[in-house]
Design a protein around this motif. Structure first.
Motif, short mmCIF file in Angstrom:
data_model
loop_
_atom_site.label_atom_id
_atom_site.label_comp_id
_atom_site.label_asym_id
_atom_site.label_seq_id
_atom_site.Cartn_x
_atom_site.Cartn_y
_atom_site.Cartn_z
N SER A 53 39.10 -83.46 -86.37
CA SER A 53 40.54 -83.22 -86.57
C SER A 53 41.22 -83.15 -85.21
O SER A 53 40.56 -83.06 -84.18
N GLU A 54 42.54 -83.13 -85.23
CA GLU A 54 43.29 -82.92 -84.00
C GLU A 54 43.65 -81.44 -83.90
O GLU A 54 44.10 -80.83 -84.86
N LYS A 55 43.39 -80.87 -82.73
CA LYS A 55 43.71 -79.46 -82.50
C LYS A 55 44.21 -79.34 -81.06
O LYS A 55 43.49 -79.72 -80.14
N ARG A 79 33.34 -83.59 -89.38
CA ARG A 79 34.77 -83.79 -89.64
C ARG A 79 35.51 -83.57 -88.32
O ARG A 79 35.41 -82.51 -87.71
N ARG A 96 45.57 -87.56 -93.76
CA ARG A 96 44.63 -86.62 -94.35
C ARG A 96 44.33 -85.46 -93.40
O ARG A 96 43.88 -84.41 -93.83
N GLY A 97 44.53 -85.69 -92.09
CA GLY A 97 44.32 -84.64 -91.11
C GLY A 97 42.95 -84.62 -90.46
O GLY A 97 42.71 -83.81 -89.58
N PHE A 98 42.06 -85.52 -90.85
CA PHE A 98 40.72 -85.57 -90.24
C PHE A 98 40.08 -86.92 -90.49
O PHE A 98 40.48 -87.67 -91.37
N LYS A 99 39.07 -87.21 -89.66
CA LYS A 99 38.21 -88.38 -89.83
C LYS A 99 36.82 -87.86 -90.14
O LYS A 99 36.49 -86.74 -89.78
N ASN A 108 44.09 -91.18 -89.40
CA ASN A 108 43.43 -90.47 -90.49
C ASN A 108 44.20 -90.59 -91.81
O ASN A 108 43.93 -89.84 -92.74
N VAL A 151 41.91 -90.13 -83.13
CA VAL A 151 41.87 -88.99 -84.07
C VAL A 151 43.07 -88.99 -85.02
O VAL A 151 42.98 -88.51 -86.14
N LYS A 152 44.19 -89.57 -84.58
CA LYS A 152 45.38 -89.62 -85.43
C LYS A 152 45.29 -90.67 -86.53
O LYS A 152 46.04 -90.63 -87.50
N SER A 169 35.76 -79.91 -86.61
CA SER A 169 36.08 -78.72 -87.41
C SER A 169 35.02 -78.40 -88.45
O SER A 169 35.05 -77.34 -89.06
#
Length: 175
Positions: A86-88, A84, A63-66, A60, A57-58, A95
């Motif tokens: 993201s890491e959370k 989309r 950009r903060g997302f794949k 990216n 997931v990192k 997300s």
């Protein structure tokens, strides 16, 4: 006294209409509504949220997302859908799921997957996993293949979403 409507009771008619309404409420496989529900299902699956956390997931590019886009290849002019990721809180988190919002993908970090309706059905039923699907050309795949190979367990769970998320295959998605 119970009234009958062409051989069935009024209560039965109401129950049948509720059941019929529920059955028809299932979204079309690979439609925007289906992708929204697939996103919710993704977030409830620990193999996906934990298994895709960290390096996957990192990756990216800041950009903060794949992005994962999908479609049914036997549906002519079928719109793609998008999820989309993201890491959370240290986990992979879907997300967004719905119509495509990212028209230009980055082939180093994003994915496009497509197959016929029959093959999506088979993969969703767990008849075979991602390795067999890709090796025999049942699932077409664009994106960082080496990265995908490193997360085969979660990738298999991702393909199972096609069977776990209620849907209808009777028609093709529309724009």
């Amino acid at each position: 006294m119970t009234k009958h409507l062409k051989g069935i009771t009024a209560a039965s008619a109401i129950a049948l209409s509720i059941i019929a309404g529920t059955a028809s409420a299932a979204p079309v496989l690979m439609s925007a509504d289906w992708a929204t529900q697939a996103c919710e299902s993704f977030n409830k699956n620990a193999i996906l949220t934990d298994g895709l956390s960290g390096k996957w997931v990192k990756n990216n590019k800041g950009r903060g997302f794949k992005i994962i886009q999908m479609y049914r290849s036997d549906c002519e002019d079928s719109p793609h859908v998008e999820m989309r990721i993201s890491e959370k809180a240290g986990k992979a988190f879907c997300s967004y799921g719905g119509k495509v919002e990212t028209p230009k993908l980055d082939s180093d970090i994003d994915y496009v997957m497509y197959a016929t309706t029959e093959k999506w059905h088979d993969m969703g039923a767990g008849e075979y996993g991602p390795m067999k699907a890709m090796m025999f050309g049942r699932l077409k795949f664009e994106g960082p293949k080496g990265e995908a190979m490193s997360v085969m367990g979660p990738f298999e769970q991702f393909l199972l979403l096609a069977g776990k998320v209620p849907s209808t295959e009777a028609s093709c998605p529309t724009k």
